[in-house]
Design a protein around this motif. Structure first.
Motif, PDB file in Angstrom:
ATOM      1  N   SER A 115       0.866  -1.179   0.000  1.00 34.15           N
ATOM      2  CA  SER A 115       0.000   0.000   0.000  1.00 34.15           C
ATOM      3  C   SER A 115       0.899   1.224   0.000  1.00 34.15           C
ATOM      4  O   SER A 115       2.077   1.144   0.358  1.00 34.15           O
ATOM      5  CB  SER A 115      -0.919  -0.006   1.230  1.00 34.15           C
ATOM      6  N   PRO A 116       0.387   2.383  -0.422  1.00 32.34           N
ATOM      7  CA  PRO A 116       1.240   3.569  -0.504  1.00 32.34           C
ATOM      8  C   PRO A 116       1.895   3.921   0.832  1.00 32.34           C
ATOM      9  O   PRO A 116       1.277   3.830   1.891  1.00 32.34           O
ATOM     10  CB  PRO A 116       0.257   4.664  -0.945  1.00 32.34           C
ATOM     11  N   ILE A 117       3.158   4.312   0.756  1.00 34.80           N
ATOM     12  CA  ILE A 117       3.921   4.701   1.938  1.00 34.80           C
ATOM     13  C   ILE A 117       3.595   6.157   2.266  1.00 34.80           C
ATOM     14  O   ILE A 117       3.804   7.048   1.444  1.00 34.80           O
ATOM     15  CB  ILE A 117       5.431   4.540   1.692  1.00 34.80           C
ATOM     16  N   GLU A 118       3.085   6.391   3.452  1.00 33.68           N
ATOM     17  CA  GLU A 118       2.709   7.757   3.823  1.00 33.68           C
ATOM     18  C   GLU A 118       3.931   8.649   4.005  1.00 33.68           C
ATOM     19  O   GLU A 118       3.915   9.822   3.648  1.00 33.68           O
ATOM     20  CB  GLU A 118       1.880   7.731   5.112  1.00 33.68           C
ATOM     21  N   SER A 119       5.015   8.090   4.550  1.00 36.64           N
ATOM     22  CA  SER A 119       6.206   8.895   4.826  1.00 36.64           C
ATOM     23  C   SER A 119       7.441   8.005   4.848  1.00 36.64           C
ATOM     24  O   SER A 119       7.565   7.120   5.714  1.00 36.64           O
ATOM     25  CB  SER A 119       6.070   9.627   6.160  1.00 36.64           C
ATOM     26  N   LEU A 120       8.365   8.245   3.917  1.00 36.50           N
ATOM     27  CA  LEU A 120       9.621   7.505   3.940  1.00 36.50           C
ATOM     28  C   LEU A 120      10.440   7.849   5.177  1.00 36.50           C
ATOM     29  O   LEU A 120      11.144   7.002   5.724  1.00 36.50           O
ATOM     30  CB  LEU A 120      10.438   7.813   2.687  1.00 36.50           C
ATOM     31  N   ALA A 121      10.361   9.092   5.625  1.00 31.03           N
ATOM     32  CA  ALA A 121      11.102   9.498   6.818  1.00 31.03           C
ATOM     33  C   ALA A 121      10.660   8.684   8.028  1.00 31.03           C
ATOM     34  O   ALA A 121      11.493   8.259   8.845  1.00 31.03           O
ATOM     35  CB  ALA A 121      10.904  10.993   7.078  1.00 31.03           C
ATOM     36  N   LYS A 122       9.347   8.447   8.144  1.00 31.59           N
ATOM     37  CA  LYS A 122       8.830   7.674   9.269  1.00 31.59           C
ATOM     38  C   LYS A 122       9.259   6.212   9.160  1.00 31.59           C
ATOM     39  O   LYS A 122       9.595   5.587  10.172  1.00 31.59           O
ATOM     40  CB  LYS A 122       7.297   7.781   9.305  1.00 31.59           C
ATOM     41  N   VAL A 123       9.244   5.676   7.941  1.00 33.80           N
ATOM     42  CA  VAL A 123       9.712   4.293   7.751  1.00 33.80           C
ATOM     43  C   VAL A 123      11.163   4.163   8.185  1.00 33.80           C
ATOM     44  O   VAL A 123      11.545   3.227   8.899  1.00 33.80           O
ATOM     45  CB  VAL A 123       9.537   3.855   6.284  1.00 33.80           C
ATOM     46  N   ALA A 124      12.015   5.109   7.762  1.00 33.42           N
ATOM     47  CA  ALA A 124      13.429   5.080   8.130  1.00 33.42           C
ATOM     48  C   ALA A 124      13.598   5.181   9.639  1.00 33.42           C
ATOM     49  O   ALA A 124      14.407   4.459  10.250  1.00 33.42           O
ATOM     50  CB  ALA A 124      14.169   6.217   7.435  1.00 33.42           C
ATOM     51  N   GLU A 125      12.827   6.074  10.259  1.00 36.19           N
ATOM     52  CA  GLU A 125      12.902   6.247  11.714  1.00 36.19           C
ATOM     53  C   GLU A 125      12.529   4.957  12.432  1.00 36.19           C
ATOM     54  O   GLU A 125      13.187   4.564  13.408  1.00 36.19           O
ATOM     55  CB  GLU A 125      11.965   7.380  12.121  1.00 36.19           C
ATOM     56  N   ASN A 126      11.494   4.273  11.954  1.00 38.94           N
ATOM     57  CA  ASN A 126      11.079   3.017  12.586  1.00 38.94           C
ATOM     58  C   ASN A 126      12.125   1.926  12.398  1.00 38.94           C
ATOM     59  O   ASN A 126      12.420   1.169  13.335  1.00 38.94           O
ATOM     60  CB  ASN A 126       9.745   2.565  12.003  1.00 38.94           C
ATOM     61  N   LEU A 127      12.680   1.816  11.194  1.00 38.03           N
ATOM     62  CA  LEU A 127      13.680   0.784  10.937  1.00 38.03           C
ATOM     63  C   LEU A 127      14.931   0.983  11.793  1.00 38.03           C
ATOM     64  O   LEU A 127      15.561   0.011  12.226  1.00 38.03           O
ATOM     65  CB  LEU A 127      14.054   0.782   9.450  1.00 38.03           C
ATOM     66  N   ASP A 128      15.287   2.241  12.019  1.00 35.90           N
ATOM     67  CA  ASP A 128      16.493   2.529  12.798  1.00 35.90           C
ATOM     68  C   ASP A 128      16.364   2.085  14.253  1.00 35.90           C
ATOM     69  O   ASP A 128      17.381   1.979  14.959  1.00 35.90           O
ATOM     70  CB  ASP A 128      16.806   4.036  12.751  1.00 35.90           C
ATOM     71  N   THR A 129      15.142   1.822  14.723  1.00 38.33           N
ATOM     72  CA  THR A 129      14.942   1.409  16.117  1.00 38.33           C
ATOM     73  C   THR A 129      15.018  -0.100  16.295  1.00 38.33           C
ATOM     74  O   THR A 129      15.034  -0.579  17.430  1.00 38.33           O
ATOM     75  CB  THR A 129      13.579   1.898  16.627  1.00 38.33           C
ATOM     76  N   VAL A 130      15.061  -0.849  15.189  1.00 38.76           N
ATOM     77  CA  VAL A 130      15.003  -2.313  15.267  1.00 38.76           C
ATOM     78  C   VAL A 130      16.390  -2.889  15.523  1.00 38.76           C
ATOM     79  O   VAL A 130      17.335  -2.626  14.771  1.00 38.76           O
ATOM     80  CB  VAL A 130      14.418  -2.903  13.969  1.00 38.76           C
ATOM     81  N   LYS A 131      16.501  -3.672  16.561  1.00 37.76           N
ATOM     82  CA  LYS A 131      17.766  -4.343  16.867  1.00 37.76           C
ATOM     83  C   LYS A 131      18.099  -5.324  15.750  1.00 37.76           C
ATOM     84  O   LYS A 131      17.245  -6.094  15.311  1.00 37.76           O
ATOM     85  CB  LYS A 131      17.644  -5.083  18.205  1.00 37.76           C
ATOM     86  N   GLY A 132      19.328  -5.291  15.291  1.00 38.99           N
ATOM     87  CA  GLY A 132      19.757  -6.180  14.217  1.00 38.99           C
ATOM     88  C   GLY A 132      19.780  -5.520  12.856  1.00 38.99           C
ATOM     89  O   GLY A 132      20.355  -6.057  11.918  1.00 38.99           O
ATOM     90  N   VAL A 133      19.143  -4.332  12.730  1.00 44.49           N
ATOM     91  CA  VAL A 133      19.184  -3.593  11.469  1.00 44.49           C
ATOM     92  C   VAL A 133      20.477  -2.777  11.418  1.00 44.49           C
ATOM     93  O   VAL A 133      20.751  -1.964  12.311  1.00 44.49           O
ATOM     94  CB  VAL A 133      17.964  -2.661  11.322  1.00 44.49           C
ATOM     95  N   SER A 134      21.279  -2.995  10.378  1.00 37.09           N
ATOM     96  CA  SER A 134      22.557  -2.297  10.229  1.00 37.09           C
ATOM     97  C   SER A 134      22.480  -1.123   9.260  1.00 37.09           C
ATOM     98  O   SER A 134      23.399  -0.309   9.200  1.00 37.09           O
ATOM     99  CB  SER A 134      23.636  -3.281   9.743  1.00 37.09           C
TER     100      SER A 134
END
Length: 304
Positions: A241-260
């Motif tokens: 589905s359409p991504i409302e905000s790439l900035a928000k996606v990036a912010e969420n991914l940066d909080t996940v343990k194991g994401v480099s």
């Protein structure tokens, strides 16, 4: 993916959306500028070639250290840069390649090369992008198959280190409401736990697949998962589905343990050179934040 409008409707929609209408007056702020160069102002080569050549001719100056991207447009730009050096139009330019492919193209074009080191001074960089979010100028890289020693992390480091950055894209790659995949680099150990956490985070909006080195893609990535030169697995977070905000996606991914790391890049100042059948659209974003609803674009049109 959503269907793409024709070139003429793209121009019309872009100018309607971003150019405030006050008769013959066009106001600007310091944040963004829009320039449209019509085809009659350019040569007879393809629009992507025009965009690549325009980028080199406009932004590369003698004595610069230039980050050399990878992709079709970047390859054209590298070859044109080499031609400019051979003819003497440019001098003393040093290239920092972002991949083995761009290094090979640059070597064949006769561009002197240096390797990227942390803290390297880079005056200018150009690259392709898979898509760019309209308005925010946030880009996604790494959707395409990685070749050789190509590294998303190293490419992002070079792009972020550059004092000035230009993305060269086609008109269907600049839009809002993006769909498709976001590449995410994860530690190989316990990658599945990381994938499940990302899946839970975007539940209902995206599927998470591990990218294979060979064979068919799938949730588990097959028997031969891709391993980057840094030793990471690569997950494709595929938004349905359409991504409302790439900035928000990036912010969420940066909080996940194991994401480099991931393929979302937000860098300012940034310019996007858009290849269209009608000519080139050049959009600059000079500041990360701007006042909402402010008249922030300027249009310039070449004389016929």
């Amino acid at each position: 993916m959503a269907s793409v409008a024709s070139s003429s409707s793209f121009f019309s929609a872009l100018t309607r959306s971003h150019i405030p209408q006050w008769g013959n007056r066009i106001k600007t702020t310091k944040s963004n500028f829009l320039r449209i160069l019509t085809r009659s102002c350019l040569d007879d080569s393809s629009s992507l070639s025009q965009a690549a050549q325009y980028t080199v001719n406009t932004y590369v100056k003698s004595g610069m250290v230039v980050g050399l991207g990878s992709g079709q447009a970047a390859g054209i730009a590298i070859r044109h840069l080499g031609q400019q050096l051979r003819t003497g139009a440019l001098k003393d330019v040093v290239g920092i390649p972002m991949s083995v492919t761009s290094a090979s193209e640059a070597a064949k074009a006769g561009i002197p090369l240096d390797s990227y080191q942390e803290g390297s001074q880079i005056d200018f960089a150009f690259d392709d992008a898979d898509v760019i979010e309209e308005g925010s100028f946030i880009a996604v890289i790494g959707r395409r198959k990685l070749h050789g020693e190509e590294s998303i992390l190293e490419k992002k480091s070079i792009l972020n280190a550059a004092s000035k950055l230009v993305f060269i894209i086609e008109e269907n790659q600049y839009k809002g409401g993006l769909e498709g995949s976001i590449p995410v680099l994860v530690q190989s150990l316990n990658w599945l736990e990381t994938a499940e956490e990302i899946d839970d985070m975007f539940l209902g909006d995206a599927e998470v697949w591990r990218r294979p080195s060979i064979g068919q893609a799938g949730p588990l990535g097959g028997d031969f998962p891709l391993v980057t030169k840094e030793g990471h697995n690569l997950l494709d977070v595929i938004f349905t589905s359409p991504i409302e905000s790439l900035a928000k996606v990036a912010e969420n991914l940066d909080t996940v343990k194991g994401v480099s790391g991931h393929g979302i890049i937000s860098k300012f100042p940034c310019t996007v050179v858009i290849a269209s059948q009608n000519g080139l659209i050049v959009v600059d974003k000079l500041a990360e934040k701007e006042e909402p609803n402010s008249p922030s674009y300027k249009m310039e049109k070449c004389k016929e």
